[in-house]
Design a protein around this motif. Structure first.
Motif, PDB file in Angstrom:
ATOM      1  N   VAL A 127       0.811  -1.219   0.000  1.00  4.45           N
ATOM      2  CA  VAL A 127       0.000   0.000   0.000  1.00  4.45           C
ATOM      3  C   VAL A 127       0.847   1.274   0.000  1.00  4.45           C
ATOM      4  O   VAL A 127       0.333   2.363  -0.274  1.00  4.45           O
ATOM      5  N   CYS A 147      -4.874  -1.988  -7.522  1.00  9.07           N
ATOM      6  CA  CYS A 147      -5.421  -2.410  -6.223  1.00  9.07           C
ATOM      7  C   CYS A 147      -6.759  -3.121  -6.400  1.00  9.07           C
ATOM      8  O   CYS A 147      -7.035  -4.125  -5.726  1.00  9.07           O
ATOM      9  N   THR A 154     -10.989  -2.845   1.186  1.00 12.13           N
ATOM     10  CA  THR A 154     -11.151  -1.400   1.322  1.00 12.13           C
ATOM     11  C   THR A 154     -10.382  -0.866   2.524  1.00 12.13           C
ATOM     12  O   THR A 154      -9.794   0.221   2.459  1.00 12.13           O
ATOM     13  N   ARG A 155     -10.357  -1.630   3.614  1.00 10.55           N
ATOM     14  CA  ARG A 155      -9.636  -1.175   4.812  1.00 10.55           C
ATOM     15  C   ARG A 155      -8.156  -0.996   4.523  1.00 10.55           C
ATOM     16  O   ARG A 155      -7.528  -0.021   4.963  1.00 10.55           O
ATOM     17  N   GLU A 156      -7.585  -1.911   3.753  1.00 10.02           N
ATOM     18  CA  GLU A 156      -6.162  -1.808   3.424  1.00 10.02           C
ATOM     19  C   GLU A 156      -5.916  -0.639   2.468  1.00 10.02           C
ATOM     20  O   GLU A 156      -4.915   0.070   2.578  1.00 10.02           O
ATOM     21  N   VAL A 158      -7.645   2.110   2.378  1.00  8.22           N
ATOM     22  CA  VAL A 158      -7.742   3.310   3.210  1.00  8.22           C
ATOM     23  C   VAL A 158      -6.437   3.565   3.952  1.00  8.22           C
ATOM     24  O   VAL A 158      -5.975   4.716   4.047  1.00  8.22           O
ATOM     25  N   ARG A 159      -5.811   2.509   4.434  1.00  7.80           N
ATOM     26  CA  ARG A 159      -4.559   2.647   5.191  1.00  7.80           C
ATOM     27  C   ARG A 159      -3.458   3.270   4.345  1.00  7.80           C
ATOM     28  O   ARG A 159      -2.631   4.033   4.858  1.00  7.80           O
ATOM     29  N   GLY A 160      -3.443   2.983   3.048  1.00 10.10           N
ATOM     30  CA  GLY A 160      -2.443   3.588   2.187  1.00 10.10           C
ATOM     31  C   GLY A 160      -2.883   4.907   1.584  1.00 10.10           C
ATOM     32  O   GLY A 160      -2.055   5.793   1.341  1.00 10.10           O
ATOM     33  N   ASN A 161      -4.175   5.056   1.359  1.00  4.84           N
ATOM     34  CA  ASN A 161      -4.657   6.254   0.673  1.00  4.84           C
ATOM     35  C   ASN A 161      -4.741   7.472   1.585  1.00  4.84           C
ATOM     36  O   ASN A 161      -4.616   8.598   1.117  1.00  4.84           O
ATOM     37  N   LEU A 162      -4.933   7.258   2.872  1.00  8.61           N
ATOM     38  CA  LEU A 162      -5.036   8.393   3.798  1.00  8.61           C
ATOM     39  C   LEU A 162      -3.751   9.222   3.819  1.00  8.61           C
ATOM     40  O   LEU A 162      -3.800  10.438   3.596  1.00  8.61           O
ATOM     41  N   PRO A 163      -2.573   8.613   4.045  1.00  6.95           N
ATOM     42  CA  PRO A 163      -1.354   9.428   3.968  1.00  6.95           C
ATOM     43  C   PRO A 163      -1.081   9.951   2.565  1.00  6.95           C
ATOM     44  O   PRO A 163      -0.452  10.997   2.405  1.00  6.95           O
TER      45      PRO A 163
END
Length: 218
Positions: A127, A147, A154-156, A158-163
């Motif tokens: 991610v 992806c 989706t949770r994974e 989100v973990r990469g897309n937030l930063p």
């Protein structure tokens, strides 16, 4: 006498005609949020230029620190919401036997060679590649499609897309701050910021095309 009355009425109405700073902000922030969300869903809106231009305007407010913080929060939140919505729509297309128009739209914006590169990077870095994908012009869609095809939860994502959204917002806000600090008038800074963002988005593509032509001729 009529001229005098007109002058008095004009002088009294100047403050009503010129929008106050709070009124400008009330219009600017919702517009920025909506346009960035739409730009995330339909990758033709120059969202980077929007963020840079908003940062220039915020720099010239009476409280620039608070205004810049508001621009950052609005743009980052809108980018994240738009990406998450697009990913959710894409996942529905992957799960469906007939696909979806959103998935086909993503495919149309991801050339096969770029998609292959994105899939290789995703396998190598996971991610973390999402952060770079938002900073590289035209890199977001191929990585998002990679992806989706890898059926990343989706949770994974989100973990990469937030930063990634935070890094993207900081980058284009800094372009706006730099442009706005070089010119005394906001409109001059906005023009410079838009020019820089267009340059940043166009040059890498031209460089790749030139390299591809050199490879073919060589």
């Amino acid at each position: 006498m009529v001229a005098l009355q007109s002058a008095v009425l004009w002088g009294a109405g100047v403050d009503a005609v010129i929008p106050t700073e709070s009124t400008q902000q009330a219009v600017t922030y919702p517009s920025l949020f909506l346009l960035v969300v739409v730009g995330a869903l339909v990758p033709v809106v120059p969202t980077g230029a929007l963020v840079s231009g908003a940062a220039v305007v915020a720099l010239h407010h009476s409280t620039p620190a608070l205004s810049l913080a508001a621009v950052f929060a609005v743009a980052a939140g809108a980018a994240f919401l738009g990406d998450l919505t697009l990913y959710w729509l894409g996942r529905r297309g992957v799960a469906s036997k007939n696909g979806s128009r959103w998935l086909e739209r993503l495919r149309s914006h991801a050339p096969p060679e770029r998609l292959t590169q994105a899939q290789d990077k995703l396998r190598e870095h996971g991610v973390a590649v999402l952060v770079l994908s938002r900073l590289i012009p035209a890199g977001r869609i191929p990585v998002m499609l990679a992806c989706l095809l890898a059926r990343m939860p989706t949770r994974e994502f989100v973990r990469g897309n937030l930063p990634a959204c935070f890094a993207w917002t900081v980058t284009y806000a800094l372009i706006g701050i730099l442009s706005g600090s070089l010119f005394p008038e906001p409109w001059q800074g906005v023009v410079a910021a838009v020019g820089l963002t267009v340059l940043v988005s166009v040059v890498p593509g031209l460089w790749r095309r030139m390299g591809h032509k050199r490879t073919q001729t060589g």
